[in-house]
Design a protein around this motif. Structure first.
Motif: not given
Length: 90
Positions: A45-47, A82-88
């Motif tokens: 999750v997130g990655f 994941g979304k967090a990786l894309r956003d960062s």
């Protein structure tokens, strides 16, 4: 970043020796590889997620001779961020 640099970064951020970080990275790679061989999907999750996809058999063309060739079906690994990786990254 290559493998050695990644191991050094993991060791630094997790307060491990480089040998321990190298073993941890190798264990992660082996676990993901084994799960993908079994057809499982790995979600962090997130990655992101690791999964396999089946590519159908298709007809291609030899660029040197122009002759048609049969490209066999294959199972390929895929990674979806994941979304967090894309956003960062953005």
């Amino acid at each position: 970043m290559n493998r050695t640099e990644l191991i050094a970064k993991i060791a630094e951020s997790a307060d491990l020796t480089k040998a321990e970080a190298g073993r941890a990275l190798k264990s992660f790679e082996e676990a993901v590889t084994a799960a993908m061989k079994d057809g499982d999907k790995i979600s962090i999750v997130g990655f992101g997620s690791f999964e396999t996809s089946t590519r159908a058999e298709r007809t291609g063309r030899n660029p040197q001779t122009g002759k048609e060739i049969k490209i066999p079906a294959a199972t390929i690994p895929k990674f979806k961020a994941g979304k967090a990786l894309r956003d960062s990254v953005n």
